[in-house]
Write an enzyme that holds these catalytic residues in place. Structure first.
Site, PDB file in Angstrom:
ATOM      1  N   LYS A  96     -31.820  11.276  34.333  1.00  0.00           N
ATOM      2  CA  LYS A  96     -30.550  11.580  33.679  1.00  0.00           C
ATOM      3  C   LYS A  96     -30.526  13.009  33.122  1.00  0.00           C
ATOM      4  CE  LYS A  96     -29.013   6.890  32.722  1.00  0.00           C
ATOM      5  NZ  LYS A  96     -30.150   6.036  33.121  1.00  0.00           N
TER       6      LYS A  96
HETATM    7  C1  LIG Z   1     -29.936   5.012  34.103  1.00  0.00           C
HETATM    8  C2  LIG Z   1     -31.169   4.588  34.811  1.00  0.00           C
HETATM    9  C3  LIG Z   1     -31.127   3.895  36.046  1.00  0.00           C
HETATM   10  C4  LIG Z   1     -29.838   3.460  36.685  1.00  0.00           C
HETATM   11  O1  LIG Z   1     -29.096   4.528  37.216  1.00  0.00           O
HETATM   12  P1  LIG Z   1     -27.551   4.343  37.579  1.00  0.00           P
HETATM   13  O2  LIG Z   1     -27.066   5.681  37.970  1.00  0.00           O
HETATM   14  O3  LIG Z   1     -26.886   3.833  36.323  1.00  0.00           O
HETATM   15  O4  LIG Z   1     -27.468   3.332  38.677  1.00  0.00           O
HETATM   16  C5  LIG Z   1     -32.313   3.617  36.677  1.00  0.00           C
HETATM   17  N1  LIG Z   1     -33.504   3.942  36.119  1.00  0.00           N
HETATM   18  C6  LIG Z   1     -33.586   4.585  34.938  1.00  0.00           C
HETATM   19  C7  LIG Z   1     -34.920   4.895  34.377  1.00  0.00           C
HETATM   20  C8  LIG Z   1     -32.436   4.934  34.249  1.00  0.00           C
HETATM   21  O5  LIG Z   1     -32.523   5.565  33.062  1.00  0.00           O
END
Ligand SMILES: *Cc1c(COP(=O)(O)O)cnc(C)c1O
Length: 425
Positions: A96
């Site tokens: 993210k």
């Molecule tokens: C947010 C997150 C996901 C999921 O990603 P999306 O884009 O919401 O499908 C998977 N793994 C981790 C570690 C995350 O923080």
């Protein structure tokens, strides 16, 4: 149609719908011919220019891209047929960081350009990981204030430290309730006419185009690294551990831009509404259930609407492109333990979901890439108990825990939250 600046600042369209690029251009052949000699920043700029080039000066865009990607995203071979794309080398050790850092810089840019002295207020609800990435991405960006809402007592200490210790333009709102309550507060704030007439509010959840589109960059980078490794580029399968489905949607758009991925796997924990859709053609949201891969505990993924839009609501087209897998906590733990024992590679619980889907879903001759979305130390207590070891916490993660926690306590009712925001207008 709206400009990029509007889509980024507003987050949601006037009808509460999600923004999508009006036109998805194809990357030229020369780009793919040269891709293995380009740096992550260079190829990301080329992709960003295709997407956003009409809306922002190219030197400014280049600067934003370079500044966003000040860490590597290596592709690591785990076994004969499977690679891990390590997305956890950024400041908060999760993928993210890429979207959050890009969005923060883009918003800061549009803000400066407008010369407005109006403060933009970013509201973000987090169940753990999003808060840290957004808070660190936006830390000290001029003209922007961030309010991170999180459920008191329901995020890990490491996660909490990543957004409650920063101070400056970051405020942590500790809600006496659940993640759903936090999301409801954010939603109510966006809908509240009085509040919106007093302050400019925007969302930094993955519904914001500036957060989910940059996630495309690393799909291209994975491809370049497979090329360098001499793999069969016609047989690439990408497995994405999915919750809100922003990450996989970025991959699908990369394919629309010409990236030769053969097919995608959407890997889920027990929150299986999209898995069920892929099997039956019927989409039925349901309440989320708690799992050890908790960043994927989503019962009604907001980016699923974008996937329907990309494929014009055709179930046939969607299931030709994406296959689904769903795993229990026991299966996730088993995979994490097995891969560590047999390959010496430590996955986090989210990556383990994707890895298992490649173990079960790859055909002979295919080469699999799984997105390792977070560093295992972010889920230390879960990982320690699965492998029976005390794993190290990287220094940059431990550093967050050294500063004192600051948060504003809030009940889950909307009234007090609204009064609080108005007092900051
Ligand atoms: C947010 C997150 C996901 C999921 O990603 P999306 O884009 O919401 O499908 C998977 N793994 C981790 C570690 C995350 O923080």
């Amino acid at each position: 149609m709206v400009t990029l600046a509007e889509a980024v600042v507003k987050g949601l369209a006037a009808d509460r719908g999600l923004f999508m690029p009006e036109h998805i251009g194809k990357m030229p052949k020369a780009f793919f011919n040269n891709i293995s000699s380009m740096s992550l920043q260079e190829m990301s700029f080329a992709v960003a220019y295709m997407l956003f080039g009409d809306d922002i000066d190219s030197d400014d865009l280049k600067h934003i891209v370079s500044d966003t990607l000040n860490f590597d995203i290596p592709l690591v071979k785990v076994d004969d047929q499977r690679y891990s794309l390590e997305l956890f080398h950024g400041p908060t050790l999760a993928f993210k960081d890429v979207g959050a850092r890009f969005m923060a810089r883009l918003l800061g840019h549009f803000n400066r350009q407008n010369g407005e002295d109006r403060m933009v207020n970013v509201l973000v609800a987090t169940s753990g990981d999003t808060g840290g990435a957004v808070a660190n991405g936006f830390l000290n960006v001029p003209g922007v204030r961030v309010f991170v809402l999180y459920p008191s007592g329901k995020v890990s200490r490491i996660q909490e430290a990543q957004f409650t210790t920063l101070g400056n333009n970051i405020t942590a709102i500790e809600v006496n309730g659940t993640f759903d309550d936090c999301q409801a507060l954010v939603k109510s704030a966006f809908m509240d006419k009085e509040l919106n007439s007093h302050m400019m509010l925007t969302s930094a959840n993955s519904i914001n185009v500036a957060r989910f589109l940059p996630q495309m960059f690393y799909y291209f980078y994975a491809y370049a690294q497979l090329m360098k490794a001499g793999e069969d580029l016609n047989n690439i399968v990408v497995a994405v551990p999915s919750g809100n489905f922003g990450n996989i949607t970025a991959g699908l758009i990369a394919k629309f831009m010409g990236l030769p991925v053969k097919r995608f796997i959407a890997a889920n924990n027990r929150n299986d509404v999209v898995y069920n859709y892929l099997q039956t053609g019927v989409y039925t949201p349901k309440p989320s259930v708690a799992t050890i891969a908790n960043a994927m505990d989503v019962g009604d993924p907001s980016n699923f609407a974008r996937i329907l839009d990309l494929y014009h609501n055709s179930w046939e087209a969607i299931k030709a492109e994406i296959s689904g897998f769903t795993y229990t906590d026991e299966q996730i733990a088993q995979t994490l333990a097995d891969v560590y024992r047999q390959r010496g590679y430590l996955l986090d619980p989210h990556g383990a979901v994707a890895y298992r889907s490649l173990q079960e879903g790859l055909q002979p001759g295919e080469v699999g890439v799984m997105l390792e979305t977070a560093h295992p130390a972010k889920f230390k207590s879960v990982v320690d108990s699965i492998i029976g070891e005390d794993i190290d916490i990287p220094q940059r993660l431990a550093a967050f825990m050294e500063n004192p926690k600051q948060s504003v306590r809030m009940p889950s009712a909307f009234g007090p939250f609204k009064q609080y925001l108005l007092s900051k207008a």
